[in-house]
Design a protein around this motif. Structure first.
Motif, short mmCIF file in Angstrom:
data_model
loop_
_atom_site.label_atom_id
_atom_site.label_comp_id
_atom_site.label_asym_id
_atom_site.label_seq_id
_atom_site.Cartn_x
_atom_site.Cartn_y
_atom_site.Cartn_z
N LEU A 127 33.78 -43.15 72.25
CA LEU A 127 33.17 -41.88 71.87
C LEU A 127 31.77 -41.73 72.47
O LEU A 127 31.35 -40.61 72.80
N GLU A 128 31.07 -42.84 72.62
CA GLU A 128 29.69 -42.80 73.11
C GLU A 128 29.58 -42.89 74.62
O GLU A 128 28.47 -42.96 75.16
N ALA A 129 30.70 -42.88 75.31
CA ALA A 129 30.67 -42.95 76.77
C ALA A 129 29.87 -41.79 77.35
O ALA A 129 30.19 -40.63 77.10
N GLY A 130 28.85 -42.10 78.10
CA GLY A 130 27.99 -41.07 78.67
C GLY A 130 26.60 -41.04 78.08
O GLY A 130 25.66 -40.52 78.69
N LEU A 131 26.44 -41.63 76.89
CA LEU A 131 25.12 -41.65 76.25
C LEU A 131 24.11 -42.45 77.07
O LEU A 131 22.95 -42.05 77.21
N SER A 132 24.54 -43.58 77.60
CA SER A 132 23.63 -44.41 78.40
C SER A 132 23.20 -43.68 79.67
O SER A 132 22.04 -43.81 80.11
N THR A 133 24.11 -42.89 80.24
CA THR A 133 23.76 -42.10 81.43
C THR A 133 22.73 -41.04 81.09
O THR A 133 21.77 -40.81 81.85
N LEU A 134 22.90 -40.38 79.94
CA LEU A 134 21.91 -39.40 79.50
C LEU A 134 20.55 -40.05 79.29
O LEU A 134 19.51 -39.47 79.66
N ALA A 135 20.55 -41.23 78.71
CA ALA A 135 19.28 -41.94 78.49
C ALA A 135 18.61 -42.27 79.82
O ALA A 135 17.39 -42.15 79.96
N SER A 136 19.41 -42.69 80.79
CA SER A 136 18.86 -43.02 82.11
C SER A 136 18.27 -41.79 82.79
O SER A 136 17.18 -41.84 83.37
N ILE A 137 19.00 -40.67 82.72
CA ILE A 137 18.50 -39.43 83.33
C ILE A 137 17.20 -39.00 82.65
O ILE A 137 16.23 -38.61 83.31
N PHE A 199 23.04 -36.77 69.94
CA PHE A 199 24.34 -37.43 69.87
C PHE A 199 24.24 -38.86 69.34
O PHE A 199 25.21 -39.37 68.76
N THR A 200 23.11 -39.50 69.52
CA THR A 200 22.92 -40.81 68.92
C THR A 200 22.93 -40.72 67.40
O THR A 200 23.55 -41.54 66.71
N ALA A 201 22.26 -39.70 66.87
CA ALA A 201 22.25 -39.49 65.43
C ALA A 201 23.66 -39.17 64.92
O ALA A 201 24.09 -39.69 63.87
N LYS A 202 24.40 -38.33 65.64
CA LYS A 202 25.77 -38.00 65.24
C LYS A 202 26.66 -39.22 65.30
O LYS A 202 27.53 -39.41 64.44
N SER A 203 26.46 -40.07 66.31
CA SER A 203 27.27 -41.28 66.44
C SER A 203 27.00 -42.25 65.30
O SER A 203 27.93 -42.86 64.76
N GLU A 204 25.74 -42.39 64.93
CA GLU A 204 25.40 -43.29 63.83
C GLU A 204 26.00 -42.79 62.51
O GLU A 204 26.52 -43.59 61.72
N ALA A 205 25.95 -41.48 62.30
CA ALA A 205 26.53 -40.91 61.08
C ALA A 205 28.04 -41.12 61.05
O ALA A 205 28.61 -41.48 60.00
N LEU A 206 28.69 -40.90 62.18
CA LEU A 206 30.13 -41.08 62.26
C LEU A 206 30.52 -42.54 62.07
O LEU A 206 31.52 -42.85 61.41
N TYR A 207 29.71 -43.44 62.64
CA TYR A 207 29.98 -44.87 62.48
C TYR A 207 29.90 -45.28 61.01
O TYR A 207 30.73 -46.06 60.53
N GLU A 208 28.90 -44.76 60.31
CA GLU A 208 28.75 -45.10 58.89
C GLU A 208 29.95 -44.61 58.08
O GLU A 208 30.43 -45.30 57.18
N GLU A 209 30.43 -43.40 58.40
CA GLU A 209 31.60 -42.87 57.70
C GLU A 209 32.84 -43.71 57.97
O GLU A 209 33.64 -43.99 57.05
#
Length: 232
Positions: A127-137, A199-209
């Motif tokens: 689900l988080e694929a692409g987040l690291s690329t956004l961080a790099s950009i 999206f990091t915040a959304k990912s953390e919330a989804l992970y907790e659920e």
């Protein structure tokens, strides 16, 4: 007023077209990075919306009173299962395997918890694929733009060193060309940084659920093992 705006736009375009080759390459690289950034933003947005929707649907079914073996059989028939349904499938599959090997309840639950954590991490990674690329950009683009600016200013001053008379009119175009690179760098970086944080915040919330679901599933498996007549 419209005429002035049009002329200003044309002047900016002219500055880009008359910039040095290195600066133009920097601008092109930043433009491609910006396009990639917006593509990833759209992809992540759609992915998180679909994940939330599917998780909510399966969570309702899970707590609707449906028997776990029935849910497991339904999950087995789906080749494109993901999210909570896939986590449930992996966990229950491991529980059944350990049960067939005559493992005691504690061993079965520990093994199931391990598989649930692995499956949860795998789902989150996809689900988080692409987040690291956004961080790099977001972190690199301003520096790339600054490199283009420094290079452009340096080239402009080198060119002015051979001029007989230096005025603001001769200096301004070269500096303006160089500063456009920084502007494009910020244009590429700011949306990427904002999207990464969002999206990091959304990912953390989804992970907790999902982690909470895994704990609830383990508890339900324990109740089923202790009182099978309540579940089966």
């Amino acid at each position: 007023m419209p005429t002035a705006t049009t002329e200003q736009s044309l002047n900016v375009i002219d500055l880009i077209l008359h910039a040095g080759v290195v600066v133009q390459l920097v601008m092109l690289l930043l433009l491609l990075a910006s396009i990639l950034s917006w593509y990833l933003i759209a992809k992540l947005s759609i992915g998180f919306k679909q994940a939330n929707k599917k998780d909510q649907q399966f969570d309702k079914i899970f707590w609707s009173g449906a028997e776990l073996p029935t849910l497991f059989k339904n999950a087995q028939t789906k080749h494109n299962r993901d999210g909570l349904e896939n986590i449930f499938h992996d966990g229950y599959s491991e529980f059944v395997k350990l049960k067939k090997r005559h493992a005691n309840l504690e061993q079965s639950l520990e093994g199931t918890e391990r598989i649930l954590r692995v499956s949860l991490s795998r789902e989150q990674s996809g689900l988080e694929a692409g987040l690291s690329t956004l961080a790099s950009i977001g972190s690199v683009a301003p520096y790339v733009g600054l490199f283009g600016t420094v290079w452009g200013i340096m080239t402009a001053f080198i060119g002015l060193s051979t001029a007989e008379q230096v005025t603001l009119a001769t200096v301004a175009p070269g500096i303006a060309e160089a500063l456009i690179a920084t502007a494009i760098g910020l244009f590429a970086a700011i949306p990427a940084v904002l999207a990464f944080n969002h999206f990091t915040a959304k990912s953390e919330a989804l992970y907790e659920e999902r982690a909470l679901f895994a704990e609830e599933m383990t508890a339900r498996l324990q109740r089923q093992a202790l009182a099978p007549d309540l579940e089966d």
